[in-house]
Design a protein around this motif. Structure first.
Motif, PDB file in Angstrom:
ATOM      1  N   TRP A  95       0.803  -1.231   0.112  1.00  0.00           N
ATOM      2  CA  TRP A  95      -0.121  -0.142   0.103  1.00  0.00           C
ATOM      3  C   TRP A  95       0.957   1.045   0.039  1.00  0.00           C
ATOM      4  O   TRP A  95       0.532   2.401  -0.555  1.00  0.00           O
ATOM      5  N   ASP A  96       1.923   0.993   0.342  1.00  0.00           N
ATOM      6  CA  ASP A  96       3.049   2.383   0.456  1.00  0.00           C
ATOM      7  C   ASP A  96       3.060   2.881  -1.005  1.00  0.00           C
ATOM      8  O   ASP A  96       3.231   4.107  -1.153  1.00  0.00           O
TER       9      ASP A  96
ATOM     10  N   TYR B  66      -9.459   1.452   9.334  1.00  0.00           N
ATOM     11  CA  TYR B  66      -8.253   1.523  10.145  1.00  0.00           C
ATOM     12  C   TYR B  66      -8.555   1.884  11.554  1.00  0.00           C
ATOM     13  O   TYR B  66      -7.534   1.767  12.419  1.00  0.00           O
TER      14      TYR B  66
ATOM     15  N   LYS C 145      -7.598  -0.879  14.033  1.00  0.00           N
ATOM     16  CA  LYS C 145      -6.131  -1.437  14.058  1.00  0.00           C
ATOM     17  C   LYS C 145      -5.321  -0.513  14.697  1.00  0.00           C
ATOM     18  O   LYS C 145      -5.464   0.294  15.232  1.00  0.00           O
ATOM     19  N   PRO C 146      -4.077  -1.150  15.153  1.00  0.00           N
ATOM     20  CA  PRO C 146      -3.093  -0.472  15.904  1.00  0.00           C
ATOM     21  C   PRO C 146      -2.578   0.809  15.425  1.00  0.00           C
ATOM     22  O   PRO C 146      -2.515   0.862  14.091  1.00  0.00           O
ATOM     23  N   GLU C 147      -2.454   1.922  16.137  1.00  0.00           N
ATOM     24  CA  GLU C 147      -2.098   3.087  15.529  1.00  0.00           C
ATOM     25  C   GLU C 147      -0.530   3.115  14.635  1.00  0.00           C
ATOM     26  O   GLU C 147      -0.356   3.757  13.542  1.00  0.00           O
ATOM     27  N   SER C 148       0.120   2.064  14.838  1.00  0.00           N
ATOM     28  CA  SER C 148       1.344   1.927  14.225  1.00  0.00           C
ATOM     29  C   SER C 148       1.004   1.414  12.895  1.00  0.00           C
ATOM     30  O   SER C 148       1.670   1.498  11.694  1.00  0.00           O
ATOM     31  N   ASP C 149      -0.126   0.636  12.599  1.00  0.00           N
ATOM     32  CA  ASP C 149      -0.546   0.278  11.421  1.00  0.00           C
ATOM     33  C   ASP C 149      -1.228   1.155  10.348  1.00  0.00           C
ATOM     34  O   ASP C 149      -1.671   1.090   9.540  1.00  0.00           O
ATOM     35  N   ARG C 150      -1.710   2.324  11.000  1.00  0.00           N
ATOM     36  CA  ARG C 150      -2.421   3.533  10.388  1.00  0.00           C
ATOM     37  C   ARG C 150      -1.576   4.297   9.553  1.00  0.00           C
ATOM     38  O   ARG C 150      -0.799   4.782   9.730  1.00  0.00           O
ATOM     39  N   PRO C 151      -1.928   4.467   8.046  1.00  0.00           N
ATOM     40  CA  PRO C 151      -1.257   5.190   7.188  1.00  0.00           C
ATOM     41  C   PRO C 151      -1.238   6.742   7.651  1.00  0.00           C
ATOM     42  O   PRO C 151      -2.206   7.168   8.194  1.00  0.00           O
TER      43      PRO C 151
ATOM     44  N   TYR D  76      -4.773   8.290   6.828  1.00  0.00           N
ATOM     45  CA  TYR D  76      -5.871   8.043   7.855  1.00  0.00           C
ATOM     46  C   TYR D  76      -6.038   9.416   8.811  1.00  0.00           C
ATOM     47  O   TYR D  76      -7.129   9.884   9.003  1.00  0.00           O
TER      48      TYR D  76
END
Length: 511
Positions: free
Chosen positions: A318-319, A387, A390-396, A399
């Motif tokens: 997704w990056d 999102y 989902k954990p904050e570390s996984d949020r792009p 978001y």
């Protein structure tokens, strides 16, 4: 005569001998086979052909007129033919299709094109044109100023040849280089000389790349083909986006790029060489940009790109979608069949929403209609909800941008619209009344059988009437006439009433 002239004559003589042996027609011969000879060419041929009847033929019948759109594909053409005859026949040709022929020598190709000064479109696909293009007199002071579209798919034409050809096409707008087995891009005027010393004539030969000692090319400073706006580059075995970026540097006005079915792994040009750290021989080729400046981004060379097709590539993160969102004027994107979708984690609708939410600049996605404001807002809200759990570390980063715009959203309520399976209904038969639970998925006939004990008579003599508690005062009981109709179709809810009556009794009263 110079050595180059002698070599050229020798090549032409060899080509004529080969064509004679295998009976490959020239372009002129293919024209005569398809459109016939002109009346001036056929004069005096009656005696030779044994024709004894004379007929009147107009000076220029329609069949003998070479059209402005000339299609001669798959005709085994290997040479040009008589130059003056080609001028007489083809001076007005504007579109030429010579795909799937036997052309191999560039002097023959240029001899054909030189006799057609009005050309706007040329298709040379599937001719083996891999031989090096040496400077010949046929290209001196020649400019095809009307040519707008050049197609050279599956020709294996070397980059050095492309550069020389483009120098004579000042008004070219569209270039097709698909299926040419390119594993790098080299569209600058400087060419590598190491292959000549290594004895390798293959434009994609990797053995010579590792031994190259030529000065590196700065693609950011060597572009000069400002007119080209469309490039088709499908099916070439290039995996690095930095190589694709060179197309953008070579053509700074590029608006339309197709790189479908190329094994591109990522759009990350800054870190794409990390995988080669363990093998210095694979670290760089002579074609790669080494300007001494750090490459800015994936979109640095695509400042005017509006359309991009990356279907069937190996993009899997997704990056890379985030990088696409940084393209300054990108409006249309095609991205189907990529590795990113192989996990089947998303439905087609979810995939489209996640793409739209990440790509605020894109107006059309995968060939669909223009993305409307309502669809974009729905996609962005769905993206936030996707999102938020989902954990904050996984949020792009996207978001947090969307949360700033739409705020923090409540989770969607999971509404089950299926009818309640069991409800409590009041059953009345004469003076008897009783509240019983009922399965609404039962049929009317099943209910009658179940009520035989309560009613005291058989289901065949039973009539049922449904009474809606809210409509009791506005409409009377509704007879449940159809034995196979399920109870939920009456919208039965807890608190409603079903009246049981005796069918025979009603009939006797009527008599």
């Amino acid at each position: 005569m110079s050595s180059d002239g002698i070599a050229l004559c020798t090549d032409e003589l060899s080509l004529k001998i080969i064509n004679f042996m295998v009976k490959m027609p020239s372009l002129l011969e293919a024209l005569e086979q398809k459109y016939g000879e002109s009346s001036t060419d056929s004069e005096g041929s009656e005696e030779e052909e044994g024709i004894s009847i004379s007929i009147f033929v107009p000076q220029k019948p329609p069949r003998l007129s070479v059209p402005s759109l000339l299609v001669l594909n798959d005709c085994n053409i290997a040479s040009a033919g008589d130059k003056q005859a080609l001028v007489d026949k083809c001076a007005g040709v504007e579109e030429l299709d010579l795909a799937n022929n036997k052309l191999q020598h560039w002097p023959e190709v240029f001899c054909i094109l030189k006799q057609m000064p009005q050309l706007k479109f040329v298709n040379l696909s599937f001719n083996q044109l891999s031989s090096p293009l040496k400077e010949t007199k046929i290209l001196e002071d020649v400019q095809w100023r009307n040519l707008r579209n050049l197609v050279m798919n599956s020709t294996q034409v070397p980059w050095e040849n492309i550069q020389q050809i483009l120098n004579h096409l000042p008004c070219l707008e569209e270039l097709h280089l698909s299926l040419n087995e390119y594993n790098h891009v080299n569209l600058c005027s400087e060419s590598c000389k190491c292959r000549e010393h290594n004895g390798c004539g293959d434009n994609n030969c990797e053995a010579s790349e590792f031994e190259c000692r030529c000065p590196k090319v700065d693609y950011k400073k060597n572009h000069k083909h400002d007119g080209i706006k469309k490039v088709h580059f499908t099916g070439n075995p290039i995996s690095k986006w930095s190589e694709i970026c060179k197309i953008g540097y070579a053509f700074p006005s590029l608006e339309y790029l197709v790189v479908a079915s190329c094994p591109i792994k990522s759009l990350d040009v800054e870190n794409e060489d990390d995988e080669f750290e363990g093998n210095p021989n694979l670290a760089r080729s002579e074609s790669e940009c080494e300007s001494g400046e750090q490459r800015d981004s994936a979109h640095d060379s695509f400042r005017k790109l509006k359309f991009l097709n990356i279907n069937s590539t190996n993009i899997s993160a997704w990056d890379d979608i985030e990088r696409l969102s940084k393209f300054p004027v990108l409006q249309c994107l095609r991205m189907q069949g990529c590795c990113l979708w192989e996990s089947h984690e998303y439905t087609e609708h979810e995939r489209r929403q996640l793409l739209i939410a990440r790509l605020p600049n894109v107006e059309m996605l995968n060939g669909g209609g223009k993305i409307g404001e309502d669809e974009r807002e729905d996609a962005e809200r769905a993206f936030i909800r996707y999102y938020m759990d989902k954990p904050e570390s996984d949020r792009p980063d996207r978001y947090f941008d969307l949360v700033t715009r739409h705020g923090k959203l409540d989770p969607l309520v999971n509404v089950d619209l299926r009818p309640e399976k069991r409800v409590k209904v009041t059953f009345t038969c004469g003076n008897n009344s009783e509240i019983r639970p009922v399965d609404v998925y039962r049929t009317v006939n099943d209910l009658k059988i179940k009520l035989e004990g309560f009613a005291g008579f058989s289901a065949s003599n039973m009539r049922l009437f449904y009474v809606d508690q809210e409509l009791r005062d506005h409409q009377g009981p509704e007879e449940m006439r159809y034995p196979h109709k399920r109870l939920y179709s009456y919208n039965i809810r807890s608190g409603d009433e079903i009246i049981i009556d005796y069918k025979i009794k009603i009939k006797r009263e009527k008599v």
